[in-house]
Design an enzyme around this catalytic site. Structure first.
Site, PDB file in Angstrom:
ATOM      1  NE  ARG A 227      -4.212  -1.395  -0.166  1.00 55.60           N
ATOM      2  CZ  ARG A 227      -4.268  -2.423  -0.987  1.00 55.60           C
ATOM      3  NH1 ARG A 227      -3.194  -2.744  -1.715  1.00 55.60           N
ATOM      4  NH2 ARG A 227      -5.369  -3.140  -1.091  1.00 55.60           N
ATOM      5  CD  GLU A 256      -3.017   3.461  -5.909  1.00 54.75           C
ATOM      6  OE1 GLU A 256      -4.025   2.823  -6.300  1.00 54.75           O
ATOM      7  OE2 GLU A 256      -2.030   2.918  -5.401  1.00 54.75           O
ATOM      8  CG  HIS A 275      -3.326  -0.592  -7.239  1.00 50.70           C
ATOM      9  ND1 HIS A 275      -3.619   0.188  -6.146  1.00 50.70           N
ATOM     10  CD2 HIS A 275      -3.444  -1.872  -6.821  1.00 50.70           C
ATOM     11  CE1 HIS A 275      -3.918  -0.585  -5.116  1.00 50.70           C
ATOM     12  NE2 HIS A 275      -3.819  -1.846  -5.509  1.00 50.70           N
TER      13      HIS A 275
END
Length: 312
Positions: A227, A256, A275
């Site tokens: 993360r 993000e 991601h």
């Protein structure tokens, strides 16, 4: 009969897969977004969904008994203002192989100097200089859960030494040395690679800070597939610009999508993906849901239950 609400941009795919396995005593409704979900599924006792789409309707689902997240991350469920009078489970055990492929793709790229060879090819320049290898290198894992254990197994296959920094567990036999608590800087000493697979919790927030980066040798590469909140981004930018470490690979970020004006876009020796290291594949998530639903019908404890206080 139990009633399930599926909330996902791929809701039809999930429904198709669940209907194929023919789960008993289950009525299914689907929604592509929170607005559709509110219209068709507020009376459901089970929800299978993407956390960001579930969060807006969570407080309105008065019959909710169990929520199965399609992702490993469940931050959207953990807001203290939201209800917690239901069982929350997340997706685990399906991301290890994907993340291991990602991590070792970049490790091998670095050791075998793939980008440099390609540039030599483009320049019509014969480059027969020696490359490195993973054998004999040391990798440190921030977090040795199910994902970290798969990465450790792959590292051992390549002849690497594996260290692990965890809260308490020491279950992975491919890790030769475990570190806990205040041993973080000792853990970082002499690592060739530091890989974070940590969840986003108060304990992991900004754990990769200036002191940890300073403890790494200048040859070290940092990779984050956990993360973004685990990283002090300013400290990482400084470490890369000042060559305190040799490079970094980031798949996750504090914000993000990453803003276009963020310094990361132009930071030297930094490779970014977006991601994408380990997507939630419907086939995998349905397999998790099926097993847990069968447990749910039998009144058994569900797998991958999330502790609301710990955040994982």
């Amino acid at each position: 009969m139990a009633k399930l609400l599926i909330v996902s941009g791929h809701a039809d795919k999930y429904r198709q897969l669940l209907e194929t396995v023919e789960l008993p005593e289950l009525e299914i409704v689907t929604a592509m977004n929170a607005t559709e979900a509110e219209a068709v599924g507020l009376d459901c006792e089970i929800i299978l969904g993407e956390p960001k789409l579930v969060q807006p309707i969570l407080m309105k689902m008065k019959n909710l008994r169990w929520a199965q997240s399609m992702y490993a991350g469940v931050e959207q469920f953990l807001d203290p203002s939201l209800c917690r009078d239901y069982i929350l489970t997340n997706a685990r055990g399906v991301f290890g192989d994907l993340m291991s492929e990602y991590v070792f793709g970049y490790l091998l790229n670095h050791e075998r100097r793939i980008f440099e060879r390609y540039r030599a090819q483009q320049e019509h320049r014969w480059d027969s200089s020696t490359t490195g290898m993973l054998r004999g290198k040391t990798i440190g894992l921030l977090g040795v859960g199910s994902i970290g254990a798969v990465i450790a197994k792959t590292a051992k296959h390549f002849g690497m030494t594996v260290r692990g920094y965890t809260r308490s567990s020491e279950d992975c036999h491919d890790v030769v040395a475990y570190y806990h608590g205040n041993d973080l800087l000792e853990f970082a000493k002499d690592l060739d690679y530091l890989v974070s697979v940590l969840p986003n919790t108060s304990e992991t927030h900004r754990i990769v800070d200036a002191s940890l980066l300073n403890a790494l040798p200048a040859r070290a590469i940092f990779i984050n597939v956990g993360r973004g909140g685990a990283v002090d981004e300013s400290a990482l930018i400084h470490a890369l610009e000042s060559k305190q470490i040799a490079g970094a690979v980031l798949d996750v970020f504090d914000q993000e999508p990453l803003p276009k004006e963020h310094t990361f876009w132009a930071t030297p020796n930094l490779l970014m993906t977006f991601h994408t290291s380990a997507p939630s594949l419907p086939e995998d998530i349905v397999r998790i849901f099926r097993e847990n639903y069968e447990r749910y019908l039998r009144g058994e404890e569900l797998k991958y239950k999330v502790d609301f206080e710990r955040g994982y």
